[in-house]
Write a protein that holds these residues in place. Structure first.
Motif, PDB file in Angstrom:
ATOM      1  N   ASP A 179      -2.955  11.247   7.944  1.00  0.00           N
ATOM      2  CA  ASP A 179      -3.155  10.037   7.157  1.00  0.00           C
ATOM      3  C   ASP A 179      -4.063  10.279   5.952  1.00  0.00           C
ATOM      4  O   ASP A 179      -4.232   9.392   5.115  1.00  0.00           O
ATOM      5  CB  ASP A 179      -3.772   8.924   8.017  1.00  0.00           C
ATOM      6  N   TRP A 187       0.856  -1.184   0.000  1.00  0.00           N
ATOM      7  CA  TRP A 187       0.000   0.000   0.000  1.00  0.00           C
ATOM      8  C   TRP A 187       0.889   1.229   0.000  1.00  0.00           C
ATOM      9  O   TRP A 187       1.886   1.292   0.746  1.00  0.00           O
ATOM     10  CB  TRP A 187      -0.914   0.022   1.222  1.00  0.00           C
ATOM     11  N   GLY A 222      -6.801   3.514  -6.697  1.00  0.00           N
ATOM     12  CA  GLY A 222      -6.728   4.321  -5.490  1.00  0.00           C
ATOM     13  C   GLY A 222      -8.078   4.498  -4.823  1.00  0.00           C
ATOM     14  O   GLY A 222      -9.127   4.476  -5.479  1.00  0.00           O
ATOM     15  N   ARG A 257       4.872   8.771  -4.365  1.00  0.00           N
ATOM     16  CA  ARG A 257       4.133   7.825  -3.542  1.00  0.00           C
ATOM     17  C   ARG A 257       5.023   7.344  -2.405  1.00  0.00           C
ATOM     18  O   ARG A 257       6.147   6.939  -2.620  1.00  0.00           O
ATOM     19  CB  ARG A 257       3.637   6.654  -4.391  1.00  0.00           C
ATOM     20  N   ALA A 267      -5.220  10.906   2.499  1.00  0.00           N
ATOM     21  CA  ALA A 267      -4.540  10.689   1.224  1.00  0.00           C
ATOM     22  C   ALA A 267      -5.367   9.734   0.374  1.00  0.00           C
ATOM     23  O   ALA A 267      -6.311   9.098   0.866  1.00  0.00           O
ATOM     24  CB  ALA A 267      -3.149  10.097   1.434  1.00  0.00           C
ATOM     25  N   VAL A 268      -4.983   9.620  -0.873  1.00  0.00           N
ATOM     26  CA  VAL A 268      -5.458   8.522  -1.714  1.00  0.00           C
ATOM     27  C   VAL A 268      -4.518   7.345  -1.473  1.00  0.00           C
ATOM     28  O   VAL A 268      -3.297   7.493  -1.571  1.00  0.00           O
ATOM     29  CB  VAL A 268      -5.459   8.901  -3.206  1.00  0.00           C
ATOM     30  N   TYR A 269      -5.083   6.200  -1.156  1.00  0.00           N
ATOM     31  CA  TYR A 269      -4.292   5.001  -0.877  1.00  0.00           C
ATOM     32  C   TYR A 269      -4.344   4.072  -2.083  1.00  0.00           C
ATOM     33  O   TYR A 269      -5.420   3.752  -2.595  1.00  0.00           O
ATOM     34  CB  TYR A 269      -4.812   4.296   0.368  1.00  0.00           C
ATOM     35  N   TYR A 270      -3.160   3.665  -2.528  1.00  0.00           N
ATOM     36  CA  TYR A 270      -3.029   2.812  -3.698  1.00  0.00           C
ATOM     37  C   TYR A 270      -2.516   1.437  -3.298  1.00  0.00           C
ATOM     38  O   TYR A 270      -1.555   1.326  -2.536  1.00  0.00           O
ATOM     39  CB  TYR A 270      -2.052   3.422  -4.697  1.00  0.00           C
ATOM     40  N   ARG A 282       0.814   5.811  -0.571  1.00  0.00           N
ATOM     41  CA  ARG A 282       0.019   7.039  -0.612  1.00  0.00           C
ATOM     42  C   ARG A 282       0.938   8.182  -1.011  1.00  0.00           C
ATOM     43  O   ARG A 282       2.149   8.130  -0.780  1.00  0.00           O
ATOM     44  CB  ARG A 282      -0.604   7.313   0.768  1.00  0.00           C
ATOM     45  N   GLN A 322      -9.865   7.063  -1.675  1.00  0.00           N
ATOM     46  CA  GLN A 322      -9.622   8.251  -0.860  1.00  0.00           C
ATOM     47  C   GLN A 322      -9.934   7.984   0.601  1.00  0.00           C
ATOM     48  O   GLN A 322     -11.009   7.472   0.938  1.00  0.00           O
ATOM     49  CB  GLN A 322     -10.493   9.411  -1.360  1.00  0.00           C
TER      50      GLN A 322
END
Length: 122
Positions: free
Chosen positions: A90, A36, A115, A45, A92-95, A38, A117
């Motif tokens: 924390d 993961w 991603g 990232r 963020a967009v999490y990928y 962000r 949000q």
């Protein structure tokens, strides 16, 4: 080609929890390093957490260690990120990403999701 689809993001108050999911299209997903990431200031990232394909060893950035937990369900071809004690930073967009020779290096991951949000309010 492995397709990754994340879900589980949303709006939560500081101190709250969310669980992100990353579902894969192929069974080979379970054999890869899965991570993961962000975005972060000055970085495209930032590494958040990862889990290896064989031993299931887990890795965390210092900023989330003790608060976030990465896990997987190989039958469901899914990786999870349980996020507790969330902080506003924390947000963020999490990928989700998979298949890499470098656990923390985003550039080495081959497959990426779109991603999801996460917004943490104060």
């Amino acid at each position: 080609q492995v397709q990754l689809v994340e879900c589980g993001g949303g709006l939560v108050q500081a101190g709250g929890s969310l669980r992100l999911s990353c579902a894969a299209s192929e069974r080979t997903f379970s054999s890869y390093v899965r991570g993961w990431f962000r975005p972060a200031p000055g970085k495209e990232r930032e590494f958040v957490a990862a889990i290896s394909g064989n031993s299931g060893s887990t890795y965390y950035s210092d900023s989330v260690k003790g608060r976030f937990t990465i896990s997987d369900d190989n039958v469901k071809k899914t990786v999870y990120l349980q996020m507790n004690s969330l902080k506003t930073e924390d947000t963020a967009v999490y990928y989700c990403a998979a298949r890499s020779t470098d656990i923390t290096g985003f550039a080495s991951y081959r497959y990426w999701g779109q991603g999801t949000q996460v917004t943490v309010s104060s």
